[in-house]
Design an enzyme around this catalytic site. Sequence first.
Site, short mmCIF file in Angstrom:
data_model
loop_
_atom_site.label_atom_id
_atom_site.label_comp_id
_atom_site.label_asym_id
_atom_site.label_seq_id
_atom_site.Cartn_x
_atom_site.Cartn_y
_atom_site.Cartn_z
N HIS A 142 0.79 -1.22 0.00
CA HIS A 142 0.00 0.00 0.00
C HIS A 142 0.83 1.28 0.00
O HIS A 142 0.38 2.31 0.46
CB HIS A 142 -0.96 -0.04 1.18
CG HIS A 142 -1.87 -1.21 1.11
ND1 HIS A 142 -2.83 -1.36 0.14
CD2 HIS A 142 -1.93 -2.34 1.85
CE1 HIS A 142 -3.46 -2.51 0.30
NE2 HIS A 142 -2.93 -3.12 1.32
N HIS B 74 -0.12 -16.09 8.75
CA HIS B 74 0.38 -14.97 7.98
C HIS B 74 1.48 -14.30 8.83
O HIS B 74 1.87 -14.81 9.88
CB HIS B 74 -0.76 -13.99 7.65
CG HIS B 74 -0.55 -13.26 6.36
ND1 HIS B 74 0.42 -12.31 6.20
CD2 HIS B 74 -1.17 -13.35 5.16
CE1 HIS B 74 0.39 -11.84 4.96
NE2 HIS B 74 -0.58 -12.47 4.29
N ASP C 116 -6.35 -15.34 -3.65
CA ASP C 116 -5.81 -16.36 -4.53
C ASP C 116 -5.93 -17.73 -3.85
O ASP C 116 -5.33 -17.95 -2.80
CB ASP C 116 -4.32 -16.03 -4.73
CG ASP C 116 -3.91 -16.22 -6.16
OD1 ASP C 116 -4.55 -17.00 -6.86
OD2 ASP C 116 -2.91 -15.59 -6.57
#
Lengths: 376, 376, 376, 376
Positions: free
Chosen positions: D17, D104, D339
């Site tokens: 970002h 993550h 995805d």
Amino acid sequence: MSTFGQIFRVTTYGESHCKSVGCIVDGIPPGMSLTEEDIQPQLTRRRPGQSKLSTPRNEKDKVEIQSGTEFGKTLGTPLAMIVKNEDQRPHDYSDMDNYPRPSHADYTYMEKYNLKASSGGGRASARETIGRVAAGAIAEKFLQQVSNVEIVAFVTQIGEIKMNRDPFDKKFQHLLNTITRSKVDAVGPIRCPDTSVAGDMVKEIEKYRGANDSIGGVVTCVIRNVPTGLGEPCFDKLEAMLAHAMLSIPASKGFEIGSGFAGVAVPGSKHNDPFYFDDESKKLRTTTNNSGGIQGGISNGENIYFSVPFKSAATICQEQETATYEGQTGILSAKGRHDPSVTPRAIPIVEAMAALVLADALLIQKARDFGKSVVH
Amino acid sequence: MSTFGQIFRVTTYGESHCKSVGCIVDGIPPGMSLTEEDIQPQLTRRRPGQSKLSTPRNEKDKVEIQSGTEFGKTLGTPLAMIVKNEDQRPHDYSDMDNYPRPSHADYTYMEKYNLKASSGGGRASARETIGRVAAGAIAEKFLQQVSNVEIVAFVTQIGEIKMNRDPFDKKFQHLLNTITRSKVDAVGPIRCPDTSVAGDMVKEIEKYRGANDSIGGVVTCVIRNVPTGLGEPCFDKLEAMLAHAMLSIPASKGFEIGSGFAGVAVPGSKHNDPFYFDDESKKLRTTTNNSGGIQGGISNGENIYFSVPFKSAATICQEQETATYEGQTGILSAKGRHDPSVTPRAIPIVEAMAALVLADALLIQKARDFGKSVVH
Amino acid sequence: MSTFGQIFRVTTYGESHCKSVGCIVDGIPPGMSLTEEDIQPQLTRRRPGQSKLSTPRNEKDKVEIQSGTEFGKTLGTPLAMIVKNEDQRPHDYSDMDNYPRPSHADYTYMEKYNLKASSGGGRASARETIGRVAAGAIAEKFLQQVSNVEIVAFVTQIGEIKMNRDPFDKKFQHLLNTITRSKVDAVGPIRCPDTSVAGDMVKEIEKYRGANDSIGGVVTCVIRNVPTGLGEPCFDKLEAMLAHAMLSIPASKGFEIGSGFAGVAVPGSKHNDPFYFDDESKKLRTTTNNSGGIQGGISNGENIYFSVPFKSAATICQEQETATYEGQTGILSAKGRHDPSVTPRAIPIVEAMAALVLADALLIQKARDFGKSVVH
Amino acid sequence: MSTFGQIFRVTTYGESHCKSVGCIVDGIPPGMSLTEEDIQPQLTRRRPGQSKLSTPRNEKDKVEIQSGTEFGKTLGTPLAMIVKNEDQRPHDYSDMDNYPRPSHADYTYMEKYNLKASSGGGRASARETIGRVAAGAIAEKFLQQVSNVEIVAFVTQIGEIKMNRDPFDKKFQHLLNTITRSKVDAVGPIRCPDTSVAGDMVKEIEKYRGANDSIGGVVTCVIRNVPTGLGEPCFDKLEAMLAHAMLSIPASKGFEIGSGFAGVAVPGSKHNDPFYFDDESKKLRTTTNNSGGIQGGISNGENIYFSVPFKSAATICQEQETATYEGQTGILSAKGRHDPSVTPRAIPIVEAMAALVLADALLIQKARDFGKSVVH
């Protein structure tokens, strides 16, 4: 850290009072003739006790190759070298135990490591340089085989006594072209090739020895027959690597290359080195060499020359008013005999560090040369 | 290469005539306030065209942060910065095409890379330093937050005109204690804080500008409030890293720290810096600072100060007799307007490189500090 | 090259038939208790000739510290270690002289270095790993003092004989939590903690020894009590450094961490490791550990575990049809006794390399931790 | 850190970002034809939104060269590349703000950096790989010009669906000899060249997409026409550098080269690769290639091939029971489209990292080759 170089790389170890000092040299090309006899001469030149000009500690400093050669040829694998510490005397410095020696590394080692070693400043010992000199001798042999590179350092100043090192003086430039290591040694342990001042330099050192004091000096070094194209633009300019190398030598306080500090007062129109075509080498050369053999960080094939000042040795045998580690004012009175001038002994160290910088830069450039030869 | 530093690391890119110049700074601590406004001031100080003392090319040099921050705080990730090249004029140098400019990098780039870029010496361009200055501004902000580190560089010599920088002079040491960046800038673009000579320095530069010539100078830099213990013994001594950094700046020809070249003539008994206990800091300090704040390669908490000579700029607008790349003798007649003295503009570059060295050394030492605090 | 690590760094040297092998370890925190007795045990575990499972060459492999310690404490300076080569027998390999041994390094060394050493593959010798194991023992002691880090490797496969190492099996995860080095050694030289298969593994090795053949195996390693936050995003992820380290061990052919190759068939909904709050540590932990203790390249505090396959040893004592260096087809018939399975001896090497990676990553992160603690 | 390679070196920057992502590539040989058109194809292959197999975010990922080239030729100076972030949507992840996503990098980034970026795992974003792919494309072009090096990666497993990748199977070895990038792409976005299983792989991905879940896979890569002699013995073996490179790719969990994990069960007598004289190349070659093209860490001229498992993507769009940063149990319900399998998109990243390793190893070896050619 204790590692220097990328492709031709040395890692050193050892302080004054451990079992041995030495190094591992990695990246030596395979198939090069190499025995202890190639390395010992520079170690012997570095050794203290060579004359009354330096400390009488008689260390034999005999190098032993541990690995990396077979039948007198390098294998391309890391070459380890060891020099035993024979004259350890770990208690000789006991009187100093409460005092960090002024301008020595005792206090900063305490701040960094939180300990006092019996070797005082630990790696700040001159014996740390043995590994460098041994590695440098190998680098130098390689450079000689590549393009007959010659590296000669010599004393140009002791205390107030200077020999001419004016970069704009043709006689000095002539000396840079012709000086050899054997000429330097022929003068004696003072290692100043200008016999008109060498005697005064010896007297200067003797004066300070007599006063239990010490005195500094300047070493100048020339590197001849350097291939063009060595050095990386931006951060790893060849002169930046040389400056790094020289300021890493104990007691050094500076570096200047080519015209150096004096050159700033000479206008560009006189300072610039014009080009001419050299019929012998069939290459461009410069009529003057104020650049000192490097332009834009890259060697131009002219002599690389630079000077390095070495401060007066910190360890002196006279009383000094100072403070203990705990902060109490008092008198430090060092014993033992100490080198009144480390400058002449710095000669082989300066040569070694110069050789290490050049050998690494040369190998890196050979990778680049391959690249540019093949792309389109 | 174009990367500098281990734990706090900058990689730069760009030459005069490409789309942009800039850098990636890796290893910035996360959570630090940082916007373009922290970086722009030093870039603006570096910028040419600030006065008639330097080149009139008006580059805006506006930095744009690309990554590594969010809501004005660093993320700990690489921070990329870009400065567009607005004033490219790639054909302005066309007359020189056949001649390598004397003492510039054209010839050595040709030897190294086998090409002539329209930017001539490629990365030897002063624009390459934009990335350094941008990165240095970040390093500096970090150092200020760590221990209020102050880095101030200033001009101490232009041509023959010198201000006092005698390390043994108490007035000079006092100036090192008190000089600030705003005091330096208050004098004007000459950036010499000694108003008794600053005017003469300006005249010196004007004299050479009038003659289409150039002149060199010396930049001195002081770093205050440096924590003790920074720098690695052996090859990566703090002064060795500083020397490496300074000699990597275009046009620099040397480095001296503390007493430097002058110190070699002062005997150890006078040169040594005795210790005393400082009641304020509750630490040992030294009564003199001939060491320049570093002993044995490690910071001792005193001011670090050093000087860097910058040669007279190679690019001058008068005719020079030299040779073409092909070896033909001829007259090189450069056009355009060129900076008669790069020295004042080197100030923020010297400060940036010093900050980069310190930030990296500091972070490495903090790893060491942790280690020693935990072992037994 | 022969150097590994940035802040905690080892450089190794030596091959089979030179005077000694060893290493220099740089960056060891000062003030840590350290003698040869801390290092010898892992060297002894690495040593051949411990049982009939491995080669009968009886090398004593006694380590001698050369530098970097005083009175049993580290100085913070480089620590050199030497292990003499006692059983050199340089002519033992003479029959092989004309043949590059298939799947050994003889041919590639010839291509790279243009020479045949009497040690054949030179640094491809297993003796090269002595320096790694010695350095790793120091790293491990440091890690234990930091946070009681425990590193335990063990054999999980020999040839076709496997013990359970299914990452999704709770019993295996329990074993990872509880296995100790002494439990591993208690089983005997096979070093497989699952006694239900260890005997079969021994038989498997004996079978291939009887056939003058060799067989491979898999080593699994767990690291417990790893601090969170270690590892650098992008290129130097913690698992990337571990993979680099493991693939640098002779004969290793792979690496998998956490769920590894098996994990690709498990959907994200099952593979993801959910978080819970751990009352004991007052931190988030995960209910499963398919990640193997690393997420996004950074340690999360769970067990790090990984497996490394070691191929069947290339040197076997049966006839092999192959070609000479000159290209002539013929029969290579190696003599001597050779290790039928190097896998059990790889245990301390895997542990050492893991310790070196962790110690370096930890020190780097401590620099980062300082940074983030001070900025605002 | 974010820098990879020694002589051919890339430094990357950027997260999801920020303004842009990109890299600086240093050490590119000068004089090589290079424009954006050489780089864009691999970036386009990496780009998401190519088909319904991957995420529909439509990023254009158009690369802009900033420096280092002129008139379509490289200058030898650092080449900076920028790809703008067009589809930033910094608030899209807002629901997750209180929860670290299981498996993550959110939690480990918090532990390491003490912050939550709106890009979540910061550099753990897949966009970080853009800089690698761009740099790899340059490395690859260089390698093609050196010796027609070909690097082809392809999918060999999705979930439970595998194609044959048995290293001992001649058909697989034949495929390694003949597979091309265009054959891989011809199959469609699944990038599995075995059409007998490619359809099932697509179905497997669709199945998990339908379930708002994700699934992993394996990428296999072959490198043909590798010069012999690349790779450094000891720590920087060629396979160690490749393993380092592959494990640095987000979501990768392992690496195996040549016979890999399967090879441990094959005895040395069968596993060894015998030599024969190849009349075409006039060099020794091996009749089998269980070594995977590297022996003793050095390339032997045979195909280098290896496999890399990629775990099921951590970000899934179904509810997960987990804990907040503060430790409260709850349900994380991610939104957006993600995805279901990153494996096919990993193809150009694997190829890029392989190219970067090879280009650096090649240049280093060319330095070595020079050395050995000149010494005596």
